[in-house]
Design an enzyme around this catalytic site. Sequence first.
Site, mmCIF file in Angstrom:
data_model
loop_
_atom_site.group_PDB
_atom_site.id
_atom_site.type_symbol
_atom_site.label_atom_id
_atom_site.label_comp_id
_atom_site.label_asym_id
_atom_site.label_seq_id
_atom_site.Cartn_x
_atom_site.Cartn_y
_atom_site.Cartn_z
ATOM 1 N N ASP A 105 1.453 0.903 -7.894
ATOM 2 C CA ASP A 105 0.771 1.160 -6.620
ATOM 3 C C ASP A 105 1.303 2.465 -6.042
ATOM 4 O O ASP A 105 2.506 2.583 -5.775
ATOM 5 C CB ASP A 105 1.044 -0.009 -5.669
ATOM 6 C CG ASP A 105 0.349 0.166 -4.331
ATOM 7 O OD1 ASP A 105 -0.843 0.492 -4.339
ATOM 8 O OD2 ASP A 105 0.993 0.021 -3.287
ATOM 9 N N THR A 138 -4.697 4.963 -2.782
ATOM 10 C CA THR A 138 -3.458 5.657 -2.422
ATOM 11 C C THR A 138 -3.027 6.633 -3.514
ATOM 12 O O THR A 138 -2.464 7.678 -3.224
ATOM 13 C CB THR A 138 -2.318 4.654 -2.168
ATOM 14 O OG1 THR A 138 -2.234 3.764 -3.277
ATOM 15 C CG2 THR A 138 -2.562 3.855 -0.920
ATOM 16 N N THR A 139 -3.300 6.279 -4.784
ATOM 17 C CA THR A 139 -2.943 7.185 -5.891
ATOM 18 C C THR A 139 -3.919 8.360 -5.925
ATOM 19 O O THR A 139 -3.509 9.516 -6.049
ATOM 20 C CB THR A 139 -2.987 6.421 -7.234
ATOM 21 O OG1 THR A 139 -2.198 5.242 -7.109
ATOM 22 C CG2 THR A 139 -2.451 7.258 -8.361
ATOM 23 N N ASP A 452 -4.523 -5.200 -1.854
ATOM 24 C CA ASP A 452 -5.457 -4.094 -2.093
ATOM 25 C C ASP A 452 -6.875 -4.610 -2.276
ATOM 26 O O ASP A 452 -7.833 -4.070 -1.722
ATOM 27 C CB ASP A 452 -5.047 -3.305 -3.348
ATOM 28 C CG ASP A 452 -3.933 -2.313 -3.059
ATOM 29 O OD1 ASP A 452 -3.503 -2.252 -1.899
ATOM 30 O OD2 ASP A 452 -3.492 -1.610 -3.983
#
Length: 603
Positions: A105, A138-139, A452
């Site tokens: 994550d 987020t990545t 998520d």
Amino acid sequence: MASAGPHPGMGPVMVLSKLFDSIDALGFRTVIGLGWLGCVTSTSGFEFVDDVGDSKTQRTHGRQAQIGNIAAARAVADIIRSTLGPRSMLKMLLDPMGGIVITNDGNCILREVDVSHPTAKSMIELSRAQDEEVGDGTTSVIILAGEMLINAEPFVRMNVHPTVIVRGYNYALQEALSICEKLALTVDVHDTDRMKALVQSCIGTKFSSRWNDIMIDMALKAVLTVARELPTPSSAPSGGDVGDLYSQKMEVDIKRYAKVEKIPGGEIADCAVLSGVMFNKDVTHSKMRRRIENPRILLLDTPLEYKKGESQTNVEITDDEDWNTLLKMEEEYVENMCMEIIAFKPDIVITEKGVSDLAQHYFAKANITAFRRLRKTDNNRVARATGATIVSRTDEIRESDIGTGCGLFEMRKIGEEYFAFFEECKDPKACTIILRGGSKDVLNEIERNLTDAMQVVRNVVFDPRLLPGGGATEMAVSVGLRKAGLKSEGVQQGPFLAVGEAMEVIPRTLAQNCGVSVIRTVTQLRAKHAAAYEEAEKEHGEGAFPKCNWGIDGITGQLVDMEEFGIWEPFSVKIQTIKTAVESACMILRIDDIVFGSKKKGY
């Protein structure tokens, strides 16, 4: 003032100036100890060289600062580049206390990494903001922001002013958002197959992808349980048949009303979402009932014991009878409270404070099950699931405060602990998610993945539009920006096109993590999208927009049509990713001075 020597016609000041310029270009200006206080005289007047800071203060400015920032952004992006897509790698992180975190994550990795460069810190802040705002991507946001800055580097080196680059980036952002609007597909939240495909695109890249079906069902059930309508005008998109569901604004409070309870042991197939709530408490008295069907539930946040004075109180007793009277008054106070509760015939009484032994005795006699010292958050969940109201004073209880929405109450032992289950609720607007697994590390990672997935479903409930996944949206935006960039004029055309190139980093990284030929795959994908543009222009004339959903299958690396393959992502996540990446790149490009200073003592 001319001077003889190897440079005829060139004054000593000019020679010094040349020397300083070459030193400056190499970035050694602050190291040379040539006494830079004061000024260097030249024919044109005075040139002040600033060294007014403290000797401990380091200063980087101009192009050197910008290139340093870009290098820091590149380093942060490279840390998590390999964690994008279904074929992603895991990272093992050791925290200062010796604990281990194993995750892919993006936000979790960057939260644990300790960096000192200010730009790297602001990049890490991006992923945290993305996680709080939409919970996914987020990545992607870090990789995209890093690539935007890497693509700006040639312009910085060519002395293009940062304001010009930023202007080009902002134009490109507006164009990219309008392309996403045209690509978007409106969906019904109760269309289970489409929603499952949507959550699959989020969870398929995670550690828990082996148990996808269980995770997807749990995420969908949890969010749709917690969702409730608010009587406010909708912000749903105009046009398209969105249904009556969106005539109301939805409230989805996952954090407060969808509690994840991690219980080590068992296996992941045992995970479930309860149609009700559970908490880790046992009944206060061994003789109380441990299973009740259709219970009447009363919730309190008042202590069921004798009230102690707010401040220290001393009582002086001269007679034995007075002492007995005092004890009797205490007992009568507790008895009155219990009788006021028993009058409403509840089956279960739950309080956030203590329950005295005497009160337990009265409840056991009246066949009432009691729980004490329940957390406020758990009490709120029970209230929402059973339809009860939390009461602050026992003399103010009304019949409407009793919760009757629960179908079954049962105490169960899992491992060594007892848990109270309130299940089969009629319309629970709160739920508990039970996670079982081999070890704490596995449970923590599954919890992160499930959170998520729930955020993704929540975003679609708010804004029921989807975009194709697998790098299809990014490639469509990239090709669209290339077409639009040819029409833009002036210096900002370069930065405008650079945003288009930067968008290709997502499909490129997906292909890279699959282990296929990156250049061949990305070129084929670009050709597919470009061909779709040409076809649309032939049929509908110039300016027509094709809906090309071709992207990369993150597992095999093959090109697939995302419409048929069924990988979709929420519109709000994708839009937020692009906005955050471009805006942060613009902010970092406008930094032209970094001062590292040490604070003086006494401040």
